[in-house]
Design a protein around this motif. Structure first.
Motif, PDB file in Angstrom:
ATOM      1  N   ARG A   1     -18.403 -57.144  53.143  1.00  0.00           N
ATOM      2  CA  ARG A   1     -17.616 -57.488  54.326  1.00  0.00           C
ATOM      3  C   ARG A   1     -17.314 -58.987  54.359  1.00  0.00           C
ATOM      4  NH1 ARG A   1     -17.823 -53.627  58.869  1.00  0.00           N
ATOM      5  NH2 ARG A   1     -18.547 -51.642  58.007  1.00  0.00           N
ATOM      6  N   LEU A   2     -18.284 -59.799  53.953  1.00  0.00           N
ATOM      7  CA  LEU A   2     -18.030 -61.241  53.862  1.00  0.00           C
ATOM      8  C   LEU A   2     -16.963 -61.529  52.810  1.00  0.00           C
ATOM      9  CD1 LEU A   2     -21.672 -62.681  54.029  1.00  0.00           C
ATOM     10  CD2 LEU A   2     -19.916 -62.823  55.807  1.00  0.00           C
ATOM     11  N   TRP A   3     -17.055 -60.848  51.680  1.00  0.00           N
ATOM     12  CA  TRP A   3     -16.093 -61.043  50.594  1.00  0.00           C
ATOM     13  C   TRP A   3     -14.677 -60.693  51.052  1.00  0.00           C
ATOM     14  CZ3 TRP A   3     -16.591 -63.023  45.705  1.00  0.00           C
ATOM     15  CH2 TRP A   3     -15.551 -62.776  44.795  1.00  0.00           C
ATOM     16  N   LYS A   4     -14.521 -59.553  51.721  1.00  0.00           N
ATOM     17  CA  LYS A   4     -13.207 -59.120  52.184  1.00  0.00           C
ATOM     18  C   LYS A   4     -12.657 -60.053  53.263  1.00  0.00           C
ATOM     19  CE  LYS A   4     -11.483 -55.601  51.289  1.00  0.00           C
ATOM     20  NZ  LYS A   4     -10.473 -55.231  50.266  1.00  0.00           N
ATOM     21  N   ALA A   5     -13.547 -60.708  54.016  1.00  0.00           N
ATOM     22  CA  ALA A   5     -13.114 -61.629  55.064  1.00  0.00           C
ATOM     23  C   ALA A   5     -12.787 -63.016  54.514  1.00  0.00           C
ATOM     24  CB  ALA A   5     -14.193 -61.737  56.140  1.00  0.00           C
ATOM     25  N   GLY A   6     -12.945 -63.222  53.218  1.00  0.00           N
ATOM     26  CA  GLY A   6     -12.637 -64.508  52.611  1.00  0.00           C
ATOM     27  C   GLY A   6     -13.820 -65.444  52.475  1.00  0.00           C
TER      28      GLY A   6
ATOM     29  N   LYS B   1     -16.208 -65.957  50.365  1.00  0.00           N
ATOM     30  CA  LYS B   1     -16.637 -65.559  49.031  1.00  0.00           C
ATOM     31  C   LYS B   1     -17.904 -66.282  48.574  1.00  0.00           C
ATOM     32  CE  LYS B   1     -11.982 -64.267  47.659  1.00  0.00           C
ATOM     33  NZ  LYS B   1     -11.901 -62.938  47.325  1.00  0.00           N
ATOM     34  N   LEU B   2     -18.015 -67.568  48.859  1.00  0.00           N
ATOM     35  CA  LEU B   2     -19.218 -68.284  48.423  1.00  0.00           C
ATOM     36  C   LEU B   2     -20.467 -67.768  49.131  1.00  0.00           C
ATOM     37  CD1 LEU B   2     -20.573 -70.431  46.750  1.00  0.00           C
ATOM     38  CD2 LEU B   2     -19.984 -72.128  48.515  1.00  0.00           C
ATOM     39  N   PRO B   3     -20.464 -67.629  50.477  1.00  0.00           N
ATOM     40  CA  PRO B   3     -21.650 -67.037  51.116  1.00  0.00           C
ATOM     41  C   PRO B   3     -21.964 -65.641  50.593  1.00  0.00           C
ATOM     42  CG  PRO B   3     -20.258 -68.078  52.749  1.00  0.00           C
ATOM     43  CD  PRO B   3     -19.491 -68.093  51.475  1.00  0.00           C
ATOM     44  N   ALA B   4     -20.918 -64.855  50.292  1.00  0.00           N
ATOM     45  CA  ALA B   4     -21.150 -63.511  49.767  1.00  0.00           C
ATOM     46  C   ALA B   4     -21.837 -63.574  48.405  1.00  0.00           C
ATOM     47  CB  ALA B   4     -19.835 -62.757  49.665  1.00  0.00           C
ATOM     48  N   ARG B   5     -21.387 -64.516  47.554  1.00  0.00           N
ATOM     49  CA  ARG B   5     -22.014 -64.643  46.235  1.00  0.00           C
ATOM     50  C   ARG B   5     -23.443 -65.145  46.344  1.00  0.00           C
ATOM     51  NH1 ARG B   5     -19.016 -64.356  41.589  1.00  0.00           N
ATOM     52  NH2 ARG B   5     -21.118 -64.155  40.730  1.00  0.00           N
ATOM     53  N   ILE B   6     -23.682 -66.052  47.278  1.00  0.00           N
ATOM     54  CA  ILE B   6     -25.050 -66.570  47.461  1.00  0.00           C
ATOM     55  C   ILE B   6     -25.986 -65.457  47.911  1.00  0.00           C
ATOM     56  CG2 ILE B   6     -26.490 -68.115  48.830  1.00  0.00           C
ATOM     57  CD1 ILE B   6     -24.124 -70.076  48.852  1.00  0.00           C
ATOM     58  N   LEU B   7     -25.553 -64.694  48.910  1.00  0.00           N
ATOM     59  CA  LEU B   7     -26.384 -63.584  49.377  1.00  0.00           C
ATOM     60  C   LEU B   7     -26.541 -62.524  48.289  1.00  0.00           C
ATOM     61  CD1 LEU B   7     -25.136 -63.113  53.048  1.00  0.00           C
ATOM     62  CD2 LEU B   7     -27.320 -64.066  52.267  1.00  0.00           C
ATOM     63  N   GLY B   8     -25.494 -62.333  47.468  1.00  0.00           N
ATOM     64  CA  GLY B   8     -25.605 -61.403  46.358  1.00  0.00           C
ATOM     65  C   GLY B   8     -26.650 -61.845  45.344  1.00  0.00           C
ATOM     66  N   SER B   9     -26.728 -63.169  45.105  1.00  0.00           N
ATOM     67  CA  SER B   9     -27.744 -63.701  44.190  1.00  0.00           C
ATOM     68  C   SER B   9     -29.150 -63.514  44.750  1.00  0.00           C
ATOM     69  CB  SER B   9     -27.472 -65.184  43.921  1.00  0.00           C
ATOM     70  OG  SER B   9     -26.231 -65.359  43.272  1.00  0.00           O
ATOM     71  N   VAL B  10     -29.282 -63.716  46.064  1.00  0.00           N
ATOM     72  CA  VAL B  10     -30.585 -63.493  46.709  1.00  0.00           C
ATOM     73  C   VAL B  10     -30.993 -62.027  46.580  1.00  0.00           C
ATOM     74  CG1 VAL B  10     -31.804 -63.504  48.915  1.00  0.00           C
ATOM     75  CG2 VAL B  10     -30.301 -65.419  48.312  1.00  0.00           C
ATOM     76  N   ALA B  11     -30.036 -61.137  46.816  1.00  0.00           N
ATOM     77  CA  ALA B  11     -30.330 -59.709  46.695  1.00  0.00           C
ATOM     78  C   ALA B  11     -30.734 -59.349  45.272  1.00  0.00           C
ATOM     79  CB  ALA B  11     -29.107 -58.898  47.117  1.00  0.00           C
TER      80      ALA B  11
ATOM     81  N   ASP C   1     -27.922 -56.051  40.361  1.00  0.00           N
ATOM     82  CA  ASP C   1     -26.840 -57.025  40.458  1.00  0.00           C
ATOM     83  C   ASP C   1     -25.539 -56.305  40.827  1.00  0.00           C
ATOM     84  OD1 ASP C   1     -25.134 -59.145  40.308  1.00  0.00           O
ATOM     85  OD2 ASP C   1     -25.479 -59.605  38.198  1.00  0.00           O
ATOM     86  N   ILE C   2     -25.150 -56.403  42.089  1.00  0.00           N
ATOM     87  CA  ILE C   2     -23.893 -55.814  42.559  1.00  0.00           C
ATOM     88  C   ILE C   2     -22.972 -56.941  43.000  1.00  0.00           C
ATOM     89  CG2 ILE C   2     -22.796 -54.166  44.110  1.00  0.00           C
ATOM     90  CD1 ILE C   2     -25.455 -52.831  44.524  1.00  0.00           C
ATOM     91  N   HIS C   3     -21.837 -57.059  42.364  1.00  0.00           N
ATOM     92  CA  HIS C   3     -20.882 -58.095  42.764  1.00  0.00           C
ATOM     93  C   HIS C   3     -20.347 -57.760  44.154  1.00  0.00           C
ATOM     94  CE1 HIS C   3     -17.354 -60.695  42.841  1.00  0.00           C
ATOM     95  NE2 HIS C   3     -17.854 -61.324  41.767  1.00  0.00           N
ATOM     96  N   PRO C   4     -20.234 -58.770  45.048  1.00  0.00           N
ATOM     97  CA  PRO C   4     -19.741 -58.500  46.409  1.00  0.00           C
ATOM     98  C   PRO C   4     -18.346 -57.890  46.455  1.00  0.00           C
ATOM     99  CG  PRO C   4     -20.730 -60.679  46.278  1.00  0.00           C
ATOM    100  CD  PRO C   4     -20.651 -60.170  44.880  1.00  0.00           C
ATOM    101  N   GLY C   5     -17.561 -58.091  45.394  1.00  0.00           N
ATOM    102  CA  GLY C   5     -16.203 -57.549  45.385  1.00  0.00           C
ATOM    103  C   GLY C   5     -16.124 -56.074  45.040  1.00  0.00           C
TER     104      GLY C   5
END
Length: 260
Positions: A58-63, A65-75, A82-86
């Motif tokens: 949802r963060l990725w779709k809202a633009g 992208k950096l917070p989404a990638r950071i949270l993805g790395s934490v996950a 490893d699931i890409h936010p996109g």
């Protein structure tokens, strides 16, 4: 009626809480080791990774992208998934065990999909385009399998463990091997009442079948050879002056023995 694409099927809006609830409760239908909701929430890394991804996407779709990638790395650090936010993921995804699962950016996953540990849904190009696979509904991918490239796996497809799939697979098929080969064609009946076929270990063995066919053929040829040798031995003359005549007769006997 026109066929509905996977992307169109995934457009139905659901709240984040509703998605999380479905992701947790779908485990009961696919893992007999699950006993309670609290057990799933506290001990299932595959479920944790899916829940993280719902928010990250949802963060990725809202633009964002950096917070989404950071949270993805934490996950990824917490779950080893490893699931890409996109990546676009449908309802009720279940990642069993979760260890070493990788899902690329342009991956599209339908509803009620099951992935086992070590699965990779990867790309085969560096171009910024659709480069990851699309999985239909009720797809099951066995442990260690690799599905690579912008290919499509139809609904109800089963991928055997450690297979490498690089071509499209029609619906209701089973694919195994390196590279993946379709060994069970359309018409596969889904036995589970929830519409999910977990019997991905019950697949034919094409190599074993080929070896059995060769062994049967060898036995048949050896039996013919024994019959020919017996006939020649019975008609053998230690001393004969009509060598050319005997050779011609022996040839006729051999042809009769082999059925020509």
């Amino acid at each position: 009626m026109a066929a509905v694409s996977i992307d169109e099927r995934l457009e139905a809006p659901l709240s984040l809480i509703a998605q999380w609830r479905e992701d947790v409760h779908c485990v009961f239908a696919r893992d007999p080791a699950a006993h309670s909701v609290w057990e799933i929430l506290l001990t299932y890394p595959g479920v944790h990774a899916t829940l993280f991804h719902r928010a990250n996407h949802r963060l990725w779709k809202a633009g964002w992208k950096l917070p989404a990638r950071i949270l993805g790395s934490v996950a990824r650090m917490l779950t080893n998934v490893d699931i890409h936010p996109g990546a676009t993921i449908g309802r009720r995804l279940f990642i069993d065990h979760g260890l070493g699962v990788v899902i690329g950016e342009t991956t599209v996953i339908g509803n009620d999909v099951t992935l086992y540990h070590g699965v990779t849904l990867g790309g085969t190009t560096w171009n910024k385009e659709k480069r990851h696979p699309t999985l239909g509904d009720n797809v099951l991918v066995g442990s260690g399998a690799k599905v690579l490239g912008a290919i499509t796996l139809g609904d109800n497809v089963r991928v055997g463990a450690n297979s490498v799939v690089v071509k499209d697979v029609p619906p209701c098929c089973t694919v195994v091997g390196i590279p993946g080969r379709v060994i069970q064609s359309k018409g596969t009946k889904i036995q589970n009442r929830h519409g999910i076929d977990l019997d991905h270990h019950l697949v034919p063995d094409p190599v074993g079948k080929a070896i059995n066919c060769l062994m049967e053929r060898i036995d048949e040829l050896e039996a013919r050879q024994t019959e020919v040798s017996k006939v020649l031995h019975e008609q053998h003359c230690e001393a004969c002056e009509a060598e050319s005549l005997c050779a011609a007769e022996q040839e006729i006997v051999i042809k009769r023995a082999v059925g020509e």
